[in-house]
Design an enzyme around this catalytic site. Structure first.
Site, short mmCIF file in Angstrom:
data_model
loop_
_atom_site.label_atom_id
_atom_site.label_comp_id
_atom_site.label_asym_id
_atom_site.label_seq_id
_atom_site.Cartn_x
_atom_site.Cartn_y
_atom_site.Cartn_z
N TRP A 297 0.82 -1.22 0.00
CA TRP A 297 0.00 0.00 0.00
C TRP A 297 0.85 1.27 0.00
CZ3 TRP A 297 1.96 2.23 4.20
CH2 TRP A 297 2.43 1.39 5.22
N LYS B 41 -2.93 -7.74 -7.91
CA LYS B 41 -3.64 -7.70 -6.62
C LYS B 41 -3.05 -6.57 -5.79
CE LYS B 41 -3.53 -9.14 -2.40
NZ LYS B 41 -4.22 -7.97 -1.82
N PRO B 42 -3.75 -5.44 -5.74
CA PRO B 42 -3.25 -4.36 -4.88
C PRO B 42 -3.52 -4.71 -3.42
CG PRO B 42 -5.32 -3.71 -5.92
CD PRO B 42 -5.02 -5.11 -6.39
N SER C 240 -5.24 -4.52 0.09
CA SER C 240 -6.63 -4.16 0.42
C SER C 240 -6.70 -2.77 1.03
CB SER C 240 -7.28 -5.12 1.40
OG SER C 240 -6.79 -6.37 1.31
N GLY D 154 6.48 -6.62 -0.86
CA GLY D 154 5.82 -6.58 0.45
C GLY D 154 6.78 -7.04 1.52
N SER D 155 6.22 -7.52 2.62
CA SER D 155 7.06 -7.87 3.76
C SER D 155 7.80 -9.19 3.52
CB SER D 155 6.18 -7.99 5.01
OG SER D 155 5.23 -9.02 4.81
N GLU E 133 10.56 -8.50 -3.89
CA GLU E 133 10.99 -7.15 -3.46
C GLU E 133 10.48 -6.98 -2.03
OE1 GLU E 133 12.93 -5.47 -5.21
OE2 GLU E 133 12.48 -5.66 -7.34
N CYS F 18 10.29 1.12 1.73
CA CYS F 18 11.26 0.03 1.88
C CYS F 18 12.69 0.58 1.88
CB CYS F 18 11.08 -0.98 0.76
SG CYS F 18 11.08 -0.22 -0.87
N GLU G 272 13.04 -4.57 10.75
CA GLU G 272 12.46 -3.50 9.92
C GLU G 272 11.40 -2.77 10.73
OE1 GLU G 272 9.91 -4.44 6.46
OE2 GLU G 272 10.76 -2.68 5.48
#
Ligand code: NDP
Length: 522
Positions: free
Chosen positions: A145, A169-170, A172, A221-222, A243, A277, A375
Site C-alpha cells: 500500500w 492484486k493491490p 486491500s 511486500g514484507s 521485493e 522500503c 524492519e
C-alpha cells in the site's frame, strides 16, 4: 466477474473520512481470470510492435493529462502529501513507461550467441545459435500500500511491454489506486483482460492467485509474506521476484557536505512517513562530525509540517496507514528506551484526527538491539557513531536486510570504495532512494530484502523467456557421439578433446581427414 458480498471499506488515514467501498473478488473467479489473461496475452503479442508501442505512448499521455485525479486517489487512500504522490508514484510510473517505450524495439530482437573459441569450427560445421526472446505469459503482481500506484504501475508497464498480460492484486488498504492503474491501461487501448485487478485479502484472493498456473509472481511486500508466497509458488515451480523489506544504512563521513547530508536524511528517513522500503533507517556518523550532524538533522526535521497534504503544499509528512501502525511505533519507542536508547526527538503519537506519529530519532542503542535489527515501517531512525571506515562498513552490513543504502563524502573515490563494499542492491554516493524513479536502473535486494529485479534490463530479463534456437544447416550426415559406437568414434572423440581443450593441435591435425570422413558417413 461475480463478487462475494464482502466489501472493502476504505477510510482516509489522515482525515478518517470514508473514501469508498468496493466488492472483493471471489477466489472462485481466479481460474477464469487467469484463462482470460492467457487469451488476452496471445492477442496482445500478435499485434504489430508499432501498435503496441503506440498504445504505451497513449498510456503515458493519459497519466500526464490525468495526473491531478490520479494523485487525489492516491492521497485519499494513503494520506500522503500531494508532492510525494507526484514525485514518487507518478514519476516512477511515467519513467517506467518511457523506458519501456524506448526498449520495446530491441526487446524482441533475436540475439546471436558467440561460441567463443569454438566459433571457427561451428562455422565450418554450418551451425549457429541465437536467443529469440519471448514473453513469459501471465504475470501476477502483488503489491503493497505504500506506493500503491508507482510500484504496480511500473511493474505492469514493463510486463506488458515485454508482451505479457498482468493480473494485479493491490493491497486491500489501497484498492482504488490499483483500479486507477488498470483504468490507465484500458483507456490507452490495451486488449480486454490484458490487465485485470483482483481485490481482496492476501489470504484469500492472493493465495488463490499464487496457487494458479501462472508464469511469474512479482511480489512486493514484507519478508514474512514473501516467504509464504514463495512456498506456495514452489508447488507449481512458478518463478518469483521478491521485493521485500529494508533497513537502509546511511554513512556520513567526516568530509561530507553536512548541510546536504542532513537535508537528505530529513527527507530519506521520513518520506512517506518512513513507510518506504528504501527509507534511511540507520544513520552512521563519523565521530568528528557527530554532534554537528545531529544539530543540523534535528533542525531540518523540525521544519517538517505534519498533516494532510492533498491541498496544502507545505505539508511535509502524512499519517501512518492505520491505527495498528501507530500502536507498533509506540511499542518500538518504548522498547528502544528499555534497551538503553535515548530519544533525540519525536517518539509521540499526535492526539489529532488521523494516524500521525512524530518523526523520531533514537541514539545510543546497542547495535544488536531489535530496534536496530528489525524492519520498522514508520518514522523511526536510529543514529550511531563510528571512528573508522571499517567500523562504518561493518555496522552498515550488520543486518539481515540488504535493499539499498548511501554514503556521504566529498572524496568520490572513497565513496565508491565504500559503496562497492556495502551489501544491498543499490548504494548511492551522495544521494538517497530516488533511483527507483530512474527506470533504466535495476531495483532489487539481497538477503531478507529478497532477490530478482524490477526495472532496468535486469527487470526485463525476468519478464522474458530466453528461448534458445540452434540451427544446423545439415552439411554432414552424422555426429561423432551418435550410434553406432566403436573404436573409430572413440579415438576420434578423444582426439577432438585433446585438440580443443588440450591445445594439442599438431598431434591431432592428422585426425581431421578421418573426422571429416566420419561426419560424412563414408
Ligand atoms: P504485506 O507483505 O503485508 O502485503 C503485501 C501484499 O501481499 C498485499 O497486497 C497483501 O494483501 C498481499 N498478501 C498478504 N498475504 C498474502 C498471501 N498469503 N498470498 C498472497 N498475497 C498476500 O506488506 P505491506 O502491504 O504491509 O507493505 C509493507 C512491506 O512492503 C514492507 O515490509 C516494505 O519494506 C515492503 N516493500 C518493499 C519494497 C521493495 O521494493 N523491496 C517496496 C515497497 C514496500 P492484503 O494486505 O490485501 O491482505
Amino acid at each position: 466477474m461475480s463478487t462475494t458480498s464482502d466489501r472493502i471499506i476504505k477510510y482516509n488515514p489522515a482525515t478518517l473520512e470514508l473514501v469508498g467501498e468496493l466488492n472483493r473478488t471471489s477466489p472462485d473467479d481466479i481460474s477464469l481470470i487467469i484463462q482470460d489473461a492467457k487469451m488476452a496475452q496471445a492477442e496482445w503479442i500478435a499485434r504489430p510492435l508499432k501498435e503496441r508501442i503506440g498504445i504505451l505512448k497513449r498510456l503515458q499521455k493519459h497519466v500526464v493529462l490525468n495526473v491531478d485525479n490520479i494523485v487525489r486517489v492516491i492521497c485519499e487512500e494513503t494520506g500522503k502529501p500531494r508532492v510525494e504522490a507526484m514525485n514518487a508514484d507518478i514519476m516512477s510510473a511515467l519513467s517506467a513507461t518511457m523506458y519501456s517505450i524506448e526498449m520495446m524495439p530491441s526487446l524482441f530482437q533475436p540475439k546471436n550467441i558467440s561460441f567463443g573459441k569454438l566459433s571457427p569450427m561451428m562455422k565450418y560445421l554450418g551451425r549457429r545459435s541465437y536467443i529469440q526472446p519471448r514473453p513469459l505469459g501471465v504475470i501476477v503482481i502483488i503489491s503493497p500500500w505504500n506506493y500503491p500506484y508507482g510500484i504496480p504501475f511500473s511493474q505492469a508497464v514493463m510486463a506488458i511491454a515485454a508482451g505479457n498480460s498482468v493480473v494485479l492484486k493491490p493491497s486491500s488498504a489501497t484498492p482504488f489506486s490499483g483500479l486507477e492503474v488498470q483504468n490507465a491501461f484500458v483507456t490507452a487501448g490495451v486488449p480486454e483482460h490484458l490487465i485485470q485487478v483482483v481485490l481482496g485479502s492476501g489470504g484469500s484472493v492472493g493465495n488463490a492467485l499464487t496457487s494458479s498456473a501462472i508464469d511469474r509472481i512479482i511480489f512486493t511486500g514484507s519478508t514474512e509474506v514473501g516467504k509464504k508466497i514463495m512456498a506456495d509458488a514452489a508447488n507449481r515451480l512458478t518463478p518469483v521476484t521478491m521485493e521485500l523489506g529494508g533497513k537502509d544504512p546511511m554513512i556520513v563521513m567526516a568530509d561530507a557536505d553536512l548541510h546536504r547530508a542532513a537535508e537528505a536524511a530529513a527527507w530519506g528517513c521520513y518520506v512517506n512517513a518512513g513507510q518506504t522500503c528504501a527509507c534511511i533507517k540507520r544513520i552512521y556518523v563519523h565521530d568528528e562530525v557527530y554532534n554537528l550532524f545531529l544539530d543540523l538533522f534535528r533542525d531540518n526535521v523540525s521544519r517538517i509540517k505534519l498533516g494532510y497534504g492533498l491541498n496544502d503544499p507545505e505539508i511535509g509528512m502524512g499519517p501512518l496507514i492505520d491505527e495498528d501502525a501507530v500502536d507498533e511505533m509506540k511499542v518500538h519507542v518504548s522498547r528502544a528506551v528499555e534497551q538503553g536508547g535515548k530519544i533525540l526527538f519525536g517518539g509521540q503519537y499526535l492526539e489529532v484526527k488521523g494516524y500521525f506519529f512524530e518523526p523520531t530519532a533514537i541514539i545510543d542503542l546497542p547495535h544488536s538491539s531489535d530496534i536496530v535489527q528489525k524492519e520498522i515501517f514508520g518514522p523511526i531512525v536510529t543514529i550511531h557513531k563510528f571512528q573508522s571506515v571499517e567500523e562504518a562498513i561493518s555496522m552498515a552490513n550488520d543486518s539481515v536486510y540488504a535493499l539499498s543504502g548511501s554514503v556521504w563524502t566529498s572524496d568520490l573515490a572513497m565513496g565508491k570504495m565504500i559503496a562497492e563494499r556495502l551489501t544491498g542492491g543499490t548504494i548511492n554516493v551522495n544521494n538517497v532512494g530516488y533511483t527507483y524513479g530512474l527506470a533504466s536502473t535495476p531495483w532489487g535486494g539481497r538477503g531478507d530484502s529478497g532477490f530478482g529485479h524490477t526495472h532496468g534490463i535486469e527487470g526485463f530479463s525476468e519478464l522474458l523467456e530466453s528461448h534458445h534456437v540452434h540451427v544446423d544447416r545439415g552439411k554432414f550426415s552424422r555426429e561423432l557421439w551418435w550410434h553406432p559406437y566403436g573404436r573409430e568414434n572413440l579415438e576420434l572423440s578423444h582426439g577432438l578433446l585433446n585438440m580443443i581443450f588440450g591445445g594439442q593441435y599438431s598431434r591431432t591435425m592428422t585426425l581431421l581427414p578421418r573426422m571429416r570422413r566420419w561426419l560424412k558417413g563414408r
